[in-house]
Design a protein around this motif. Structure first.
Motif, PDB file in Angstrom:
ATOM      1  N   ASP A   2     -77.775  35.874 -36.370  1.00  0.00           N
ATOM      2  CA  ASP A   2     -76.801  35.879 -35.284  1.00  0.00           C
ATOM      3  C   ASP A   2     -75.404  36.200 -35.819  1.00  0.00           C
ATOM      4  O   ASP A   2     -75.184  36.298 -37.027  1.00  0.00           O
ATOM      5  N   LYS A   3     -74.455  36.376 -34.899  1.00  0.00           N
ATOM      6  CA  LYS A   3     -73.119  36.810 -35.311  1.00  0.00           C
ATOM      7  C   LYS A   3     -72.423  35.789 -36.199  1.00  0.00           C
ATOM      8  O   LYS A   3     -71.661  36.168 -37.087  1.00  0.00           O
ATOM      9  N   TYR A   4     -72.696  34.502 -36.010  1.00  0.00           N
ATOM     10  CA  TYR A   4     -72.042  33.486 -36.824  1.00  0.00           C
ATOM     11  C   TYR A   4     -72.559  33.492 -38.262  1.00  0.00           C
ATOM     12  O   TYR A   4     -71.792  33.317 -39.207  1.00  0.00           O
ATOM     13  N   GLU A   5     -73.839  33.731 -38.417  1.00  0.00           N
ATOM     14  CA  GLU A   5     -74.395  33.821 -39.765  1.00  0.00           C
ATOM     15  C   GLU A   5     -73.901  35.097 -40.451  1.00  0.00           C
ATOM     16  O   GLU A   5     -73.589  35.085 -41.638  1.00  0.00           O
ATOM     17  N   ARG A   6     -73.803  36.192 -39.704  1.00  0.00           N
ATOM     18  CA  ARG A   6     -73.270  37.440 -40.274  1.00  0.00           C
ATOM     19  C   ARG A   6     -71.837  37.218 -40.747  1.00  0.00           C
ATOM     20  O   ARG A   6     -71.454  37.628 -41.839  1.00  0.00           O
ATOM     21  N   ASP A  54     -63.750  33.687 -33.057  1.00  0.00           N
ATOM     22  CA  ASP A  54     -63.042  34.966 -32.926  1.00  0.00           C
ATOM     23  C   ASP A  54     -61.603  34.873 -33.434  1.00  0.00           C
ATOM     24  O   ASP A  54     -61.110  35.795 -34.084  1.00  0.00           O
ATOM     25  N   GLU A  55     -60.914  33.765 -33.142  1.00  0.00           N
ATOM     26  CA  GLU A  55     -59.529  33.613 -33.576  1.00  0.00           C
ATOM     27  C   GLU A  55     -59.433  33.589 -35.109  1.00  0.00           C
ATOM     28  O   GLU A  55     -58.490  34.120 -35.692  1.00  0.00           O
ATOM     29  N   VAL A  59     -57.508  36.057 -38.286  1.00  0.00           N
ATOM     30  CA  VAL A  59     -56.752  35.471 -39.401  1.00  0.00           C
ATOM     31  C   VAL A  59     -57.283  36.003 -40.732  1.00  0.00           C
ATOM     32  O   VAL A  59     -56.518  36.424 -41.602  1.00  0.00           O
ATOM     33  N   ILE A  60     -58.587  35.993 -40.888  1.00  0.00           N
ATOM     34  CA  ILE A  60     -59.228  36.423 -42.143  1.00  0.00           C
ATOM     35  C   ILE A  60     -58.999  37.916 -42.378  1.00  0.00           C
ATOM     36  O   ILE A  60     -58.613  38.335 -43.468  1.00  0.00           O
ATOM     37  N   GLU A  61     -59.247  38.721 -41.347  1.00  0.00           N
ATOM     38  CA  GLU A  61     -59.104  40.171 -41.504  1.00  0.00           C
ATOM     39  C   GLU A  61     -57.667  40.566 -41.819  1.00  0.00           C
ATOM     40  O   GLU A  61     -57.424  41.435 -42.664  1.00  0.00           O
TER      41      GLU A  61
END
Length: 139
Positions: A2-6, A54-55, A59-61
């Motif tokens: 899922d997107k969270y694991e990715r 998402d927020e 921050v990370i990017e």
């Protein structure tokens, strides 16, 4: 996956390739508490796990100068970010370009994998289309 694991996998990749495998350095770079970052790295199901919302992606990017959406991209197992970094290290550097916009595009291209490069190129194309006169766009 899922997107969270990715997102978690990509964060691990960032920790390992950009922070020398050090979660505390990762926390420093994104200006978050080390314990919070450690909990984002926990595997699914572990007590205290924090999903990467998402927020936090933004921050990370921004902290790592990554293109928008980088954390949600599928990473090619055979070509991890480290391989892209080796290519970037052997590529011409941005210093010889006087235009700061071109320098930034090259920096983004060097700092990401092939999927990220395609995103950067797409953004460049969209941006350039704004500067092409309408009569030339239709040709």
């Amino acid at each position: 996956m899922d997107k969270y694991e990715r997102r978690r996998q990509r964060l691990i990749e960032l920790r390992d390739t950009k922070c020398g495998g050090n979660a505390a350095e990762l926390a420093r770079r994104i200006e978050r508490d080390a314990s919070y970052v450690a909990r984002m790295l926990y595997p699914e199901g572990k007590r205290g796990k924090k999903r990467i919302a998402d927020e936090m992606i933004e921050v990370i990017e921004v902290a790592f100068g990554l293109p928008q959406g980088w954390l949600d991209l599928m990473s090619e197992p055979s070509k991890p970010m480290a391989a892209a970094q080796k290519v970037a290290e052997n590529s011409p550097k941005t210093e010889h370009h006087s235009n700061p916009v071109i320098q930034e595009v090259i920096r983004l291209m060097e700092a990401t994998d092939n999927n990220g490069r395609m995103m950067v190129l797409g953004a460049v194309k969209l941006t350039l289309l704004q500067y092409i006169p309408t009569s030339k766009k239709n040709k």
